[in-house]
Design an enzyme around this catalytic site. Sequence first.
Site, mmCIF file in Angstrom:
data_model
loop_
_atom_site.group_PDB
_atom_site.id
_atom_site.type_symbol
_atom_site.label_atom_id
_atom_site.label_comp_id
_atom_site.label_asym_id
_atom_site.label_seq_id
_atom_site.Cartn_x
_atom_site.Cartn_y
_atom_site.Cartn_z
ATOM 1 N N CYS A 1 33.210 88.511 6.605
ATOM 2 C CA CYS A 1 32.950 88.370 5.177
ATOM 3 C C CYS A 1 31.504 88.684 4.735
ATOM 4 O O CYS A 1 31.163 89.844 4.599
ATOM 5 C CB CYS A 1 33.403 86.995 4.711
ATOM 6 S SG CYS A 1 33.694 86.922 2.935
ATOM 7 N N HIS B 1 38.494 84.760 7.371
ATOM 8 C CA HIS B 1 38.024 83.535 8.013
ATOM 9 C C HIS B 1 39.240 82.933 8.697
ATOM 10 O O HIS B 1 40.323 83.521 8.695
ATOM 11 C CB HIS B 1 37.508 82.552 6.956
ATOM 12 C CG HIS B 1 36.334 83.056 6.191
ATOM 13 N ND1 HIS B 1 35.047 82.958 6.659
ATOM 14 C CD2 HIS B 1 36.245 83.648 4.974
ATOM 15 C CE1 HIS B 1 34.223 83.463 5.750
ATOM 16 N NE2 HIS B 1 34.917 83.895 4.729
HETATM 17 N N1 GLN Z 1 29.318 86.043 -1.056
HETATM 18 C C1 GLN Z 1 30.363 86.896 -0.705
HETATM 19 C C2 GLN Z 1 31.466 87.019 -1.742
HETATM 20 O O1 GLN Z 1 31.771 86.063 -2.431
HETATM 21 C C3 GLN Z 1 30.871 86.485 0.673
HETATM 22 C C4 GLN Z 1 31.691 85.232 0.700
HETATM 23 C C5 GLN Z 1 32.144 84.856 2.089
HETATM 24 O O2 GLN Z 1 31.470 85.108 3.077
HETATM 25 N N2 GLN Z 1 33.280 84.155 2.152
HETATM 26 O O3 GLN Z 1 32.021 88.077 -1.846
#
Ligand code: GLN
Length: 252
Positions: A99, A202
Site C-alpha cells: 500500500c 493488507h
Molecule cells: N495513504 C495512502 C492512501 O490512502 C496509503 C494507505 C495505506 O497504506 N493503507 O492511499
Amino acid sequence: MENPEKELKILYLYPDILELYGDFGNIQVLKYRLEKRGVKATIEPYSIGDATPNFNNYDLVFAGGGADQEQSILATDLVKYKNSIKEAVKNGVFFLLICGAYQLFGKYYKDVNGTIIPGLEIFDYYTEAIEDRKKRCIGNIVIEANLPAPTGSTKVIGFENHGGQTYGITTPFGKVLKGNGNKFGDTEEGFFHKNVIATYLHGPLLSKNPALADYIIKHCLDRKYNIDTQLEPLNDSFIDKCRKQLLTRFEL
Ligand code: GLN
C-alpha cells in the site's frame, strides 16, 4: 534445524511508521515458514536516524502501509536511498511492498490535500488520492495472481483501504475478482516486476496466502543458493479452511 547453514536476511523498512492492518504479520509469517524449513530468518529493522542500510546485503526488503501523513514524514528519508534501492532491485533483491510503500516506489503520490509526495521513481506508475476524502477503496479484496512456475495461478485474499488511485501500471500483480484494486472499480491490482511485488493488500497478506509466502521464500532461496529449492509442505489445513470459507462468502 534441517538446513542450519541456510539463512535469509530481511530488511524491514520503517517498522515504527509503516504498519497498518497487521503488516508486520508478513514478517512473522516469513520467519515462521522459514524456520519450519530449518532456514534461519534474520530480520533487521531500519527507520529514520538509523545507519544507512546496504540494500544489496539483504535477500528481501519489506515495507508496509501508512496513511498520507506517515508517508510524507518518511518520503524525504526514503528518497535519499533512491540509487542504492534501484541497484538492489536490479540485482534481484526481492521487494515486498504494501500500500503506502507501493505508492512510494512510483513517481509520486499526490495526497488528499493535493500535496505531492515525491516517490523513488523506480517504476513509472504514479498515484493520486481522490479529492473527496470520504471516498476510499475499502474492503475485502481477492485477486487472481499468475505467478511464475511452479506456483502458477493463485487467488490472493486481502483487505484494501486506500484513497490513492494508481495509474500507469503495465504489469499488474493480479486480476481483480472482488474489490477495487489499483483504482475504483479497476480490473487490475498491484504491480509485479520479476523480484518486486507491490500491492494494496493488507491482511496480513502472507498469513491469508501461504502459497504466496512460499513463492517469495523459494524465489529468495533459489537466488541466494543458486538451487531449485524444494520447500517441504507445511500443515496449512487451518488456513486452507479459512480461505475456503472466505472465498465461499465472496462467492468465488
Ligand atoms: N495513504 C495512502 C492512501 O490512502 C496509503 C494507505 C495505506 O497504506 N493503507 O492511499
